[in-house]
Scaffold this motif. Sequence first.
Motif, PDB file in Angstrom:
ATOM      1  N   GLY A 168     -13.012  22.213   4.840  1.00 43.54           N
ATOM      2  CA  GLY A 168     -13.853  21.253   5.547  1.00 43.54           C
ATOM      3  C   GLY A 168     -13.945  19.931   4.813  1.00 43.54           C
ATOM      4  O   GLY A 168     -13.985  18.858   5.432  1.00 43.54           O
ATOM      5  N   ARG A 196     -12.207  20.067  17.450  1.00 41.51           N
ATOM      6  CA  ARG A 196     -12.442  20.900  18.640  1.00 41.51           C
ATOM      7  C   ARG A 196     -11.345  20.677  19.675  1.00 41.51           C
ATOM      8  O   ARG A 196     -10.832  21.638  20.265  1.00 41.51           O
ATOM      9  CB  ARG A 196     -13.810  20.556  19.236  1.00 41.51           C
ATOM     10  N   GLN A 208      -9.527  25.688  12.371  1.00 39.60           N
ATOM     11  CA  GLN A 208     -10.650  26.528  12.783  1.00 39.60           C
ATOM     12  C   GLN A 208     -11.624  26.731  11.619  1.00 39.60           C
ATOM     13  O   GLN A 208     -12.839  26.643  11.788  1.00 39.60           O
ATOM     14  CB  GLN A 208     -10.141  27.888  13.279  1.00 39.60           C
ATOM     15  N   GLN A 209     -11.086  26.979  10.451  1.00 42.81           N
ATOM     16  CA  GLN A 209     -11.927  27.151   9.266  1.00 42.81           C
ATOM     17  C   GLN A 209     -12.692  25.868   8.950  1.00 42.81           C
ATOM     18  O   GLN A 209     -13.889  25.909   8.638  1.00 42.81           O
ATOM     19  CB  GLN A 209     -11.063  27.552   8.068  1.00 42.81           C
ATOM     20  N   LEU A 211     -13.508  23.468  11.059  1.00 41.90           N
ATOM     21  CA  LEU A 211     -14.512  23.231  12.090  1.00 41.90           C
ATOM     22  C   LEU A 211     -15.740  24.102  11.861  1.00 41.90           C
ATOM     23  O   LEU A 211     -16.881  23.616  11.938  1.00 41.90           O
ATOM     24  CB  LEU A 211     -13.917  23.507  13.475  1.00 41.90           C
ATOM     25  N   GLU A 212     -15.535  25.369  11.591  1.00 40.05           N
ATOM     26  CA  GLU A 212     -16.666  26.271  11.363  1.00 40.05           C
ATOM     27  C   GLU A 212     -17.491  25.820  10.164  1.00 40.05           C
ATOM     28  O   GLU A 212     -18.731  25.844  10.199  1.00 40.05           O
ATOM     29  CB  GLU A 212     -16.158  27.698  11.164  1.00 40.05           C
ATOM     30  N   GLU A 213     -16.816  25.406   9.127  1.00 35.45           N
ATOM     31  CA  GLU A 213     -17.532  24.947   7.933  1.00 35.45           C
ATOM     32  C   GLU A 213     -18.370  23.705   8.234  1.00 35.45           C
ATOM     33  O   GLU A 213     -19.541  23.627   7.851  1.00 35.45           O
ATOM     34  CB  GLU A 213     -16.520  24.649   6.834  1.00 35.45           C
ATOM     35  N   GLU A 215     -19.403  22.592  11.210  1.00 35.89           N
ATOM     36  CA  GLU A 215     -20.483  22.891  12.154  1.00 35.89           C
ATOM     37  C   GLU A 215     -21.646  23.567  11.445  1.00 35.89           C
ATOM     38  O   GLU A 215     -22.822  23.305  11.772  1.00 35.89           O
ATOM     39  CB  GLU A 215     -19.942  23.776  13.282  1.00 35.89           C
ATOM     40  N   ASN A 216     -21.372  24.419  10.493  1.00 31.74           N
ATOM     41  CA  ASN A 216     -22.444  25.054   9.730  1.00 31.74           C
ATOM     42  C   ASN A 216     -23.253  24.033   8.939  1.00 31.74           C
ATOM     43  O   ASN A 216     -24.475  24.158   8.789  1.00 31.74           O
ATOM     44  CB  ASN A 216     -21.869  26.112   8.777  1.00 31.74           C
ATOM     45  N   ARG A 219     -25.964  22.306  11.030  1.00 27.72           N
ATOM     46  CA  ARG A 219     -27.129  23.092  11.503  1.00 27.72           C
ATOM     47  C   ARG A 219     -28.331  22.918  10.580  1.00 27.72           C
ATOM     48  O   ARG A 219     -28.205  22.694   9.408  1.00 27.72           O
ATOM     49  CB  ARG A 219     -26.732  24.565  11.602  1.00 27.72           C
TER      50      ARG A 219
END
Length: 219
Positions: A168, A196, A208-209, A211-213, A215-216, A219
Amino acid sequence: MHLPISPRLLACAEYIRPGNVVADVGCDHGYLGIHLLTKGIAKRVVASDINEGPLQSAQRNARKYGVQDKMSFHLCAGVRDVPRDFDVMVCAGMGADTMISILEDAPWLKSPRYRLVLQCQSKTPSLRRYLSESGWYIAKESVLKDGRFLYTVMEVLWSPEMPRLTVGGWHISPALLTNLTPEAKEYCDRIIDGLRLALTHRDDPEKQQALEELENLQR
Protein backbone atom coordinates in the motif's frame (compact mmCIF):
# COMPACT_ATOMS: atom_id res chain seq x y z
CA MET A 1 11.89 40.48 -14.49
CA HIS A 2 9.26 37.83 -14.02
CA LEU A 3 10.60 34.28 -13.97
CA PRO A 4 8.11 31.87 -15.63
CA ILE A 5 8.60 29.04 -13.15
CA SER A 6 6.00 26.28 -12.89
CA PRO A 7 4.07 25.28 -9.74
CA ARG A 8 5.88 21.92 -9.85
CA LEU A 9 9.28 23.56 -9.60
CA LEU A 10 8.09 25.98 -6.92
CA ALA A 11 6.94 22.98 -4.90
CA CYS A 12 10.42 21.46 -5.24
CA ALA A 13 11.97 24.76 -4.16
CA GLU A 14 10.11 24.55 -0.86
CA TYR A 15 12.25 21.56 0.08
CA ILE A 16 15.53 23.46 -0.29
CA ARG A 17 17.13 24.73 2.90
CA PRO A 18 18.82 28.14 3.08
CA GLY A 19 22.47 27.88 2.13
CA ASN A 20 22.15 24.54 0.34
CA VAL A 21 24.31 23.72 -2.66
CA VAL A 22 21.81 22.24 -5.13
CA ALA A 23 22.32 19.82 -8.00
CA ASP A 24 19.49 20.40 -10.48
CA VAL A 25 19.49 17.26 -12.62
CA GLY A 26 17.66 17.58 -15.92
CA CYS A 27 17.72 21.34 -15.42
CA ASP A 28 16.04 22.13 -18.77
CA HIS A 29 15.64 25.95 -18.86
CA GLY A 30 17.35 26.41 -15.48
CA TYR A 31 14.41 28.15 -13.85
CA LEU A 32 14.58 26.19 -10.59
CA GLY A 33 18.20 27.08 -9.95
CA ILE A 34 17.67 30.67 -11.00
CA HIS A 35 14.69 30.98 -8.64
CA LEU A 36 16.68 29.52 -5.74
CA LEU A 37 19.54 31.95 -6.33
CA THR A 38 17.53 35.12 -6.99
CA LYS A 39 15.51 34.45 -3.82
CA GLY A 40 18.68 33.96 -1.80
CA ILE A 41 17.81 30.38 -0.87
CA ALA A 42 20.58 28.33 -2.47
CA LYS A 43 24.25 29.12 -2.04
CA ARG A 44 25.19 27.64 -5.40
CA VAL A 45 23.57 25.53 -8.12
CA VAL A 46 25.09 22.73 -10.18
CA ALA A 47 22.93 22.30 -13.28
CA SER A 48 23.08 19.25 -15.54
CA ASP A 49 21.17 18.05 -18.57
CA ILE A 50 21.67 15.21 -21.00
CA ASN A 51 20.81 17.46 -23.97
CA GLU A 52 22.93 20.37 -25.15
CA GLY A 53 20.00 22.57 -26.25
CA PRO A 54 18.30 22.86 -22.84
CA LEU A 55 21.68 23.35 -21.13
CA GLN A 56 22.50 26.26 -23.43
CA SER A 57 19.07 27.71 -22.69
CA ALA A 58 19.79 27.45 -18.96
CA GLN A 59 23.11 29.25 -19.43
CA ARG A 60 21.40 32.08 -21.35
CA ASN A 61 18.75 32.41 -18.66
CA ALA A 62 21.36 32.46 -15.90
CA ARG A 63 23.06 35.39 -17.63
CA LYS A 64 19.71 37.10 -18.19
CA TYR A 65 18.86 36.96 -14.49
CA GLY A 66 22.38 37.75 -13.32
CA VAL A 67 23.17 34.51 -11.48
CA GLN A 68 25.66 32.96 -13.90
CA ASP A 69 28.53 33.29 -11.39
CA LYS A 70 26.69 31.04 -8.92
CA MET A 71 25.78 28.31 -11.41
CA SER A 72 27.88 25.69 -13.16
CA PHE A 73 26.64 23.72 -16.16
CA HIS A 74 27.37 20.12 -17.05
CA LEU A 75 26.37 18.16 -20.15
CA CYS A 76 25.86 14.62 -18.86
CA ALA A 77 23.34 11.97 -17.85
CA GLY A 78 22.21 12.40 -14.27
CA VAL A 79 25.06 13.30 -11.92
CA ARG A 80 27.68 11.25 -13.77
CA ASP A 81 30.03 14.16 -14.48
CA VAL A 82 29.03 16.79 -11.91
CA PRO A 83 31.02 17.83 -8.82
CA ARG A 84 29.91 15.88 -5.76
CA ASP A 85 30.09 18.74 -3.29
CA PHE A 86 26.36 19.44 -3.22
CA ASP A 87 23.83 18.99 -0.42
CA VAL A 88 20.63 18.12 -2.25
CA MET A 89 19.85 16.66 -5.67
CA VAL A 90 16.62 17.68 -7.37
CA CYS A 91 15.07 15.61 -10.16
CA ALA A 92 11.85 17.11 -11.46
CA GLY A 93 9.63 16.26 -14.39
CA MET A 94 11.00 12.77 -15.03
CA GLY A 95 9.41 9.35 -14.96
CA ALA A 96 10.30 6.69 -12.42
CA ASP A 97 12.41 4.68 -14.86
CA THR A 98 14.67 7.66 -15.56
CA MET A 99 15.04 8.52 -11.88
CA ILE A 100 15.86 4.93 -10.98
CA SER A 101 18.47 4.85 -13.75
CA ILE A 102 20.09 8.01 -12.38
CA LEU A 103 20.27 6.56 -8.87
CA GLU A 104 21.57 3.21 -10.10
CA ASP A 105 24.32 5.03 -11.97
CA ALA A 106 25.43 6.96 -8.85
CA PRO A 107 25.80 4.54 -5.91
CA TRP A 108 27.83 7.20 -4.10
CA LEU A 109 24.55 9.05 -3.45
CA LYS A 110 23.81 6.36 -0.84
CA SER A 111 25.12 8.52 1.95
CA PRO A 112 23.61 10.58 4.79
CA ARG A 113 25.43 13.51 3.22
CA TYR A 114 22.87 13.86 0.45
CA ARG A 115 19.16 14.59 0.30
CA LEU A 116 17.04 13.87 -2.74
CA VAL A 117 14.04 15.94 -3.85
CA LEU A 118 12.10 13.98 -6.45
CA GLN A 119 9.09 15.12 -8.46
CA CYS A 120 8.00 12.10 -10.46
CA GLN A 121 5.80 12.33 -13.54
CA SER A 122 4.90 8.67 -14.07
CA LYS A 123 5.03 5.24 -12.40
CA THR A 124 5.37 6.83 -8.97
CA PRO A 125 4.52 3.57 -7.13
CA SER A 126 7.45 1.92 -8.91
CA LEU A 127 9.74 4.72 -7.71
CA ARG A 128 8.55 4.45 -4.11
CA ARG A 129 9.05 0.69 -4.21
CA TYR A 130 12.55 1.00 -5.62
CA LEU A 131 13.56 3.64 -3.08
CA SER A 132 12.30 1.61 -0.15
CA GLU A 133 13.82 -1.67 -1.28
CA SER A 134 17.15 0.02 -1.98
CA GLY A 135 17.53 1.59 1.47
CA TRP A 136 16.06 5.03 0.85
CA TYR A 137 13.44 6.54 3.15
CA ILE A 138 10.70 8.96 2.12
CA ALA A 139 10.87 11.48 4.95
CA LYS A 140 8.31 13.90 3.54
CA GLU A 141 5.89 13.92 0.63
CA SER A 142 3.45 16.58 -0.51
CA VAL A 143 0.96 17.03 -3.34
CA LEU A 144 0.47 20.00 -5.62
CA LYS A 145 -2.06 20.73 -8.31
CA ASP A 146 -0.91 22.09 -11.66
CA GLY A 147 -3.91 22.59 -13.92
CA ARG A 148 -6.01 19.44 -13.63
CA PHE A 149 -3.04 17.26 -12.74
CA LEU A 150 -1.86 16.25 -9.28
CA TYR A 151 1.83 15.69 -8.66
CA THR A 152 3.82 14.66 -5.63
CA VAL A 153 7.17 15.93 -4.41
CA MET A 154 9.16 13.80 -1.99
CA GLU A 155 12.18 14.33 0.21
CA VAL A 156 14.25 11.16 0.28
CA LEU A 157 17.05 10.26 2.70
CA TRP A 158 19.53 7.40 2.76
CA SER A 159 18.38 5.40 5.77
CA PRO A 160 18.71 1.62 5.23
CA GLU A 161 17.72 0.87 8.81
CA MET A 162 14.18 2.16 8.29
CA PRO A 163 11.34 -0.35 7.71
CA ARG A 164 10.48 -1.09 4.10
CA LEU A 165 7.24 0.21 2.63
CA THR A 166 4.28 -2.11 2.40
CA VAL A 167 2.50 -2.70 -0.91
CA GLY A 168 0.00 0.00 0.00
CA GLY A 169 2.88 2.34 0.76
CA TRP A 170 4.11 2.01 -2.80
CA HIS A 171 0.90 3.74 -3.88
CA ILE A 172 0.45 6.17 -0.97
CA SER A 173 3.44 6.63 1.31
CA PRO A 174 3.11 7.00 5.11
CA ALA A 175 4.81 10.38 4.74
CA LEU A 176 2.02 11.54 2.47
CA LEU A 177 -0.64 10.32 4.90
CA THR A 178 0.83 12.57 7.60
CA ASN A 179 0.46 15.60 5.33
CA LEU A 180 -3.17 15.38 4.21
CA THR A 181 -3.80 18.73 2.63
CA PRO A 182 -6.91 19.01 0.43
CA GLU A 183 -4.70 18.28 -2.59
CA ALA A 184 -3.20 15.23 -0.88
CA LYS A 185 -6.63 13.92 0.05
CA GLU A 186 -7.77 14.30 -3.56
CA TYR A 187 -4.63 12.48 -4.70
CA CYS A 188 -5.27 9.61 -2.27
CA ASP A 189 -8.89 9.33 -3.42
CA ARG A 190 -7.74 9.19 -7.04
CA ILE A 191 -5.20 6.46 -6.27
CA ILE A 192 -7.77 4.32 -4.46
CA ASP A 193 -10.35 4.84 -7.20
CA GLY A 194 -7.72 3.90 -9.77
CA LEU A 195 -6.92 0.66 -7.96
CA ARG A 196 -10.62 -0.22 -7.79
CA LEU A 197 -11.04 0.48 -11.49
CA ALA A 198 -8.00 -1.58 -12.42
CA LEU A 199 -9.33 -4.54 -10.45
CA THR A 200 -12.63 -4.48 -12.36
CA HIS A 201 -10.72 -5.27 -15.55
CA ARG A 202 -8.45 -8.05 -14.31
CA ASP A 203 -7.33 -9.80 -11.17
CA ASP A 204 -4.08 -8.47 -9.74
CA PRO A 205 -3.14 -9.81 -6.29
CA GLU A 206 -0.64 -7.01 -5.70
CA LYS A 207 -3.16 -4.27 -6.47
CA GLN A 208 -5.80 -6.10 -4.42
CA GLN A 209 -3.46 -6.19 -1.44
CA ALA A 210 -2.66 -2.49 -1.85
CA LEU A 211 -6.35 -1.58 -2.09
CA GLU A 212 -7.30 -3.55 1.01
CA GLU A 213 -4.47 -2.00 2.98
CA LEU A 214 -5.38 1.54 1.94
CA GLU A 215 -9.10 1.03 2.54
CA ASN A 216 -8.32 -0.21 6.04
CA LEU A 217 -6.33 2.95 6.69
CA GLN A 218 -9.35 5.04 5.68
CA ARG A 219 -11.64 3.40 8.25
